[in-house]
Design a protein around this motif. Sequence first.
Motif, PDB file in Angstrom:
ATOM      1  N   GLN A 106     -31.407 -42.156 -52.966  1.00 33.00           N
ATOM      2  CA  GLN A 106     -30.544 -43.219 -52.453  1.00 33.00           C
ATOM      3  C   GLN A 106     -29.513 -42.669 -51.464  1.00 33.00           C
ATOM      4  OE1 GLN A 106     -29.378 -44.530 -56.397  1.00 33.00           O
ATOM      5  NE2 GLN A 106     -30.236 -46.563 -56.038  1.00 33.00           N
ATOM      6  N   ASP A 107     -28.950 -41.505 -51.764  1.00 38.94           N
ATOM      7  CA  ASP A 107     -27.946 -40.908 -50.887  1.00 38.94           C
ATOM      8  C   ASP A 107     -28.543 -40.480 -49.544  1.00 38.94           C
ATOM      9  OD1 ASP A 107     -26.004 -41.265 -52.803  1.00 38.94           O
ATOM     10  OD2 ASP A 107     -26.103 -39.201 -53.564  1.00 38.94           O
ATOM     11  N   ALA A 108     -29.847 -40.163 -49.536  1.00 42.20           N
ATOM     12  CA  ALA A 108     -30.481 -39.645 -48.321  1.00 42.20           C
ATOM     13  C   ALA A 108     -31.093 -40.741 -47.448  1.00 42.20           C
ATOM     14  CB  ALA A 108     -31.577 -38.642 -48.707  1.00 42.20           C
ATOM     15  N   ASP A 137     -30.185 -50.108 -64.408  1.00 42.57           N
ATOM     16  CA  ASP A 137     -28.793 -50.240 -64.835  1.00 42.57           C
ATOM     17  C   ASP A 137     -27.988 -48.989 -64.500  1.00 42.57           C
ATOM     18  OD1 ASP A 137     -26.730 -51.771 -66.266  1.00 42.57           O
ATOM     19  OD2 ASP A 137     -26.849 -50.164 -67.742  1.00 42.57           O
ATOM     20  N   ARG A 138     -28.616 -47.815 -64.654  1.00 41.00           N
ATOM     21  CA  ARG A 138     -27.897 -46.558 -64.444  1.00 41.00           C
ATOM     22  C   ARG A 138     -27.775 -46.181 -62.967  1.00 41.00           C
ATOM     23  NH1 ARG A 138     -30.311 -42.290 -68.769  1.00 41.00           N
ATOM     24  NH2 ARG A 138     -29.254 -40.875 -67.319  1.00 41.00           N
ATOM     25  N   THR A 139     -28.691 -46.636 -62.125  1.00 37.90           N
ATOM     26  CA  THR A 139     -28.710 -46.190 -60.725  1.00 37.90           C
ATOM     27  C   THR A 139     -28.459 -47.296 -59.719  1.00 37.90           C
ATOM     28  OG1 THR A 139     -31.092 -46.560 -60.467  1.00 37.90           O
ATOM     29  CG2 THR A 139     -30.401 -44.407 -61.329  1.00 37.90           C
ATOM     30  N   GLY A 140     -28.635 -48.561 -60.125  1.00 40.69           N
ATOM     31  CA  GLY A 140     -28.544 -49.647 -59.169  1.00 40.69           C
ATOM     32  C   GLY A 140     -29.763 -49.782 -58.295  1.00 40.69           C
ATOM     33  N   LEU A 186     -35.316 -38.689 -63.787  1.00 36.83           N
ATOM     34  CA  LEU A 186     -35.653 -39.747 -62.834  1.00 36.83           C
ATOM     35  C   LEU A 186     -34.396 -40.372 -62.239  1.00 36.83           C
ATOM     36  CD1 LEU A 186     -37.709 -41.642 -61.468  1.00 36.83           C
ATOM     37  CD2 LEU A 186     -37.637 -43.049 -63.546  1.00 36.83           C
ATOM     38  N   CYS A 187     -33.401 -40.649 -63.075  1.00 33.93           N
ATOM     39  CA  CYS A 187     -32.171 -41.262 -62.574  1.00 33.93           C
ATOM     40  C   CYS A 187     -31.488 -40.363 -61.547  1.00 33.93           C
ATOM     41  CB  CYS A 187     -31.215 -41.554 -63.733  1.00 33.93           C
ATOM     42  SG  CYS A 187     -31.682 -42.981 -64.745  1.00 33.93           S
ATOM     43  N   GLU A 188     -31.415 -39.065 -61.842  1.00 32.35           N
ATOM     44  CA  GLU A 188     -30.783 -38.167 -60.874  1.00 32.35           C
ATOM     45  C   GLU A 188     -31.600 -38.096 -59.585  1.00 32.35           C
ATOM     46  OE1 GLU A 188     -29.090 -33.621 -60.288  1.00 32.35           O
ATOM     47  OE2 GLU A 188     -30.138 -34.141 -62.139  1.00 32.35           O
ATOM     48  N   ASN A 189     -32.919 -38.036 -59.693  1.00 32.61           N
ATOM     49  CA  ASN A 189     -33.768 -37.980 -58.496  1.00 32.61           C
ATOM     50  C   ASN A 189     -33.624 -39.246 -57.661  1.00 32.61           C
ATOM     51  OD1 ASN A 189     -34.640 -35.487 -59.282  1.00 32.61           O
ATOM     52  ND2 ASN A 189     -36.686 -36.140 -59.935  1.00 32.61           N
ATOM     53  N   VAL A 190     -33.535 -40.385 -58.326  1.00 32.34           N
ATOM     54  CA  VAL A 190     -33.348 -41.646 -57.602  1.00 32.34           C
ATOM     55  C   VAL A 190     -32.004 -41.638 -56.871  1.00 32.34           C
ATOM     56  CG1 VAL A 190     -32.877 -44.115 -57.947  1.00 32.34           C
ATOM     57  CG2 VAL A 190     -34.917 -43.070 -58.958  1.00 32.34           C
ATOM     58  N   GLY A 243     -25.172 -48.999 -62.026  1.00 39.71           N
ATOM     59  CA  GLY A 243     -25.107 -47.862 -61.148  1.00 39.71           C
ATOM     60  C   GLY A 243     -23.851 -47.053 -61.418  1.00 39.71           C
ATOM     61  N   ARG A 244     -23.727 -46.518 -62.591  1.00 39.89           N
ATOM     62  CA  ARG A 244     -22.511 -45.804 -62.980  1.00 39.89           C
ATOM     63  C   ARG A 244     -22.523 -44.408 -62.353  1.00 39.89           C
ATOM     64  NH1 ARG A 244     -24.288 -48.208 -67.698  1.00 39.89           N
ATOM     65  NH2 ARG A 244     -25.018 -46.257 -68.595  1.00 39.89           N
TER      66      ARG A 244
END
Length: 434
Positions: free
Chosen positions: A133-135, A167-170, A125-129, A292-293
């Motif tokens: 976010q980048d797109a 916390d991990r993605t912002g 989920l974190c990677e997909n988010v 958002g590390r």
Amino acid sequence: MARLGTGIGWRPEIADAVERMPGIDWVEVVAENTCPGHLPDSLRRLLDRGVTVVPHGVSLGLGGADRPDAGRLAALAERAEALGSPLVTEHIAFVRAGGPLTTTARLEAGHLLPVPRTRDALDVLCENVRIAQDALPVPLAVENIAALIAWPGEEMTEGQFLYELADRTGVRLLIDVANLHTNHVNRGEDPAKALAELPLEAIAYVHVAGGFERDGVWHDSHAHPVPASVLDILADLASRVSPPGVLLERDENFPEPGELERELDAIREAVGEAVGEASSVGGEASPREPGGRADLPAAGDATRQRLGLAQAALLSALVAGTPAPEGFDRVRLGVQARSLAAKRADVVAKVAPELPEILGTGYRPAFLAYAQGHPMRGGYRQDALDFAEHVLLGRNPAEGRSRRELRRWWLDRSGPAPRSRSRLARVGRSLTGR
């Protein structure tokens, strides 16, 4: 986070009423139902008045094992830009499973399904988010969903899962207090505990909606009045942090505008009283930006495959009648399966209103019987075509005039690609009795 105020979900059925409602600061639209080049006049007038419009996606499937589809992300970005939106929102859910990742059949749920609260699922989920976010041209907020079922072997509470995600993605959070109530009734989860564990400063806005209870199961219908229990959770949240925005959702069974206005007044009252009490005792949360590390490792293919296989097995049990995966409550799976079939019947009736007109009272039982052994394979419009073909080719197809009308409807809509001769021949034989 910018203040949004009090809003309502914009739907075509209540568009005129929404325009006239006092105190509407913003509206939310279903992203997939919005065409950037052909916005409804009502939405254009709201935008011209300075009313904020936020696109709310339902089909991205950020909690699925696959990486987000680039085309769906581009479409969501296009809608955000066309509407001049300050953010876009989606769900923490999976909506499809299977395919090349798992070498199983691709299945569509047609509904939001819960993600297991495990480390594997959180990594994916974190990677997909982060990909989403980048797109996207504006910030993303993700929503907690309602669930009839619980995954076995979960490793975190809902609050812990959401805290780590933010916390991990912002990423921002869209907290649906009606969904917290649903999970309280259906899964025994304490809404107050979930709120206490949330990163309150990450909240973008809040959803409020109604539902109903049947046989000990709460159904998040978005078609019933907001109950006091949901307003109580909203007040609890507002006593902890002043929410930047609160929005009333209603998707069907629309009441008179006056009733919607009274529900909005009750929402304002619940938030206002709670915020006042919090301020008097210094209960407001201290604002800070979520983490958002950027150095976190991506979810590996093995992790995605494990999650994908688990999600495919669950979805197959729900829409294709395969055995329930180990550890799931079979009774609850049955309730969820019937709920998915009923939703499919309702949405297909909206997408293709001619079908219930042609088949009359026989439409719904025929579709529910069809849904038991025929999973969705390409969205609701394709589902409507597949259902019509199934009826025409079945042992007891529509008779007489209904049969002729259904055949004409199917032929008119099964293009524009050249139709399979064998497929047409089968339909033709079914109609001529040869």
